[in-house]
Enzyme design. Structure first.
Site, mmCIF file in Angstrom:
data_model
loop_
_atom_site.group_PDB
_atom_site.id
_atom_site.type_symbol
_atom_site.label_atom_id
_atom_site.label_comp_id
_atom_site.label_asym_id
_atom_site.label_seq_id
_atom_site.Cartn_x
_atom_site.Cartn_y
_atom_site.Cartn_z
ATOM 1 N N LYS A 152 0.843 -1.206 0.000
ATOM 2 C CA LYS A 152 0.000 0.000 0.000
ATOM 3 C C LYS A 152 0.877 1.254 0.000
ATOM 4 O O LYS A 152 2.096 1.172 0.213
ATOM 5 C CB LYS A 152 -0.911 -0.029 1.233
ATOM 6 C CG LYS A 152 -0.159 0.000 2.563
ATOM 7 C CD LYS A 152 -1.071 -0.383 3.737
ATOM 8 C CE LYS A 152 -0.301 -0.316 5.047
ATOM 9 N NZ LYS A 152 -1.062 -0.890 6.165
ATOM 10 N N TYR A 167 16.419 29.825 9.151
ATOM 11 C CA TYR A 167 15.267 30.576 9.650
ATOM 12 C C TYR A 167 15.309 30.713 11.163
ATOM 13 O O TYR A 167 15.556 29.750 11.892
ATOM 14 C CB TYR A 167 13.972 29.846 9.267
ATOM 15 C CG TYR A 167 13.521 30.085 7.840
ATOM 16 C CD1 TYR A 167 13.242 31.370 7.380
ATOM 17 C CD2 TYR A 167 13.360 29.024 6.964
ATOM 18 C CE1 TYR A 167 12.808 31.586 6.069
ATOM 19 C CE2 TYR A 167 12.933 29.220 5.666
ATOM 20 C CZ TYR A 167 12.661 30.507 5.216
ATOM 21 O OH TYR A 167 12.236 30.714 3.934
HETATM 22 C C1 LIG Z 1 -0.262 -1.839 6.884
HETATM 23 C C2 LIG Z 1 -0.893 -3.135 7.257
HETATM 24 C C3 LIG Z 1 -0.130 -4.314 7.279
HETATM 25 C C4 LIG Z 1 1.366 -4.320 7.172
HETATM 26 O O1 LIG Z 1 1.887 -3.925 8.433
HETATM 27 P P1 LIG Z 1 3.454 -3.819 8.702
HETATM 28 O O2 LIG Z 1 3.519 -3.417 10.145
HETATM 29 O O3 LIG Z 1 3.952 -2.740 7.810
HETATM 30 O O4 LIG Z 1 4.083 -5.125 8.414
HETATM 31 C C5 LIG Z 1 -0.810 -5.516 7.456
HETATM 32 N N1 LIG Z 1 -2.152 -5.551 7.657
HETATM 33 C C6 LIG Z 1 -2.906 -4.414 7.676
HETATM 34 C C7 LIG Z 1 -4.363 -4.526 7.918
HETATM 35 C C8 LIG Z 1 -2.304 -3.182 7.505
HETATM 36 O O5 LIG Z 1 -3.043 -2.075 7.551
#
Ligand SMILES: *Cc1c(COP(=O)(O)O)cnc(C)c1O
Length: 350
Positions: A35, A244
């Site tokens: 994702k 800054y």
């Molecule tokens: C993002 C996510 C994962 C992966 O989690 P990691 O901690 O990055 O391994 C797995 N399952 C769900 C439902 C997630 O939202």
């Protein structure tokens, strides 16, 4: 070259997936979570490298992300969508054969009415209270939902990166109570859950951050390297301020490099006067405020002006940088900006 160079080590990515796959219980399939543009590293190259070494099941957050993965990988792999079947997603889910992980009775109804017979999964809430059907809801609809043949039933652990947390065992118990009789493939663990041991693995695991070199997978190989070019350098005399609001003042004569990259590129502003950049293994502290496109770095210890400085490198991992910024590796990676020149190394079949 005015912008930084973000190099993605696809061999390290693949080796992290293999290591997590080997940790998984025999018979457990190891998927991959890609994702948010493959945790900011570029979903196309990440998906292709993982598919090439045999990953057959991918997880994304939204149907749009699923469509991008389908385009790159073709019809073969399974693509699960965590946000389920949202209003407006029906055509994409149906046409591209995505597997929505249905989260609510509303989504179950929408899916069965709009795409009868189409693949789906179920997401259950076992205590995180974010996504999924609650135990009472599941009890009410399980007979109907199971009758439609879900491809996968999953839940998500809220505290898997804290192995001592009693929430892990609590969620495991609730997940078992809700699914032991279901007779459907099950998935509970992301990276953290894989490390908790075989009780947590079930049929499919869903690692994300560990693939990309981040905690809690301590043995992960770093995947991202980020080099930022030096725009100019100057000597500042004792008492002169940099950046800054003059938040840093030279205690003695110092050599300061102005480096291309700022908060618009995902170098979080909380790195102001924190963290370091590296050249030839020498740590050079970031001094003054992070501005939109630039940072200033004390390169006195280096003794020369380099062409570029590394902010992600073997000396400073994603988690080191996250610690300096007061955040987590996930945020560092997914903040990496669009202006970098991106390149990848490795990733061929081995
Ligand atoms: C993002 C996510 C994962 C992966 O989690 P990691 O901690 O990055 O391994 C797995 N399952 C769900 C439902 C997630 O939202």
């Amino acid at each position: 070259m005015a912008t930084g160079t973000l190099s993605i080590d696809l061999d390290a990515l693949v080796s992290n997936w293999r290591a997590l796959n080997e940790m998984s219980a025999p018979g457990t399939e190891t998927g991959a979570v890609i994702k948010a543009d493959g945790y900011g590293l570029g979903v196309a190259r990440v998906a292709m490298a993982l598919a090439r070494v045999g990953v057959r099941r991918f997880f994304v957050a939204t149907a749009e992300e699923g469509a991008a993965v389908r385009e790159v990988l073709g019809r073969e792999p399974r693509i699960h969508v965590f946000s389920g079947h949202m209003a407006g997603d029906t055509d994409m889910i149906g046409d591209l054969d995505l597997i929505p992980m249905l989260n609510s009775i509303e989504q179950l109804t929408r899916h069965f009415e709009a795409l009868p017979g189409a693949a789906f999964g179920i997401q259950l809430d076992t205590g995180m209270n974010r996504l999924g059907l609650e135990p009472a809801e599941w009890a009410a609809v399980a007979p109907l939902a199971l009758g439609q043949g879900p491809a996968l039933i999953m839940s998500h652990l809220a505290s898997a990166d804290e192995p001592e947390s009693p929430q892990n065992a609590d969620q495991l118990r609730v997940f078992r109570e809700m699914t032991d009789e279901a007779g459907v493939p099950r998935s509970l663990s992301a990276t953290g859950g894989i490390l908790l041991g075989a009780d947590y693995h079930f049929d499919v695991t869903r690692p994300g951050i560990g693939l990309y070199g981040g905690r809690p997978f301590a043995d992960a190989r770093p995947v991202a390297r980020l080099a930022l070019p030096v725009v100019q350098a100057r000597t500042v005399t004792p008492g002169e301020a940099v950046g800054y609001n003059a938040t840093w003042m030279a205690p003695e004569e110092r050599l300061i490099a102005t480096v291309s990259g700022g908060y618009a590129d995902g170098l979080l502003r909380s790195l102001s006067n924190a963290g370091a950049l590296y050249a030839d293994g020498v740590a050079c502290p970031l001094v003054g405020r992070v501005s939109m496109d630039l940072i200033t770095v004390d390169i006195t210890a280096l003794g020369y002006v380099p062409g570029s400085l590394d902010i992600l490198c073997p000396e400073q991992t994603v988690d080191d940088l996250a610690d300096a910024a007061g955040t987590i590796g996930y945020e560092v990676l997914t903040s990496l900006g669009a202006r970098y020149r991106r390149s990848s190394i490795g990733g061929s079949l081995s």
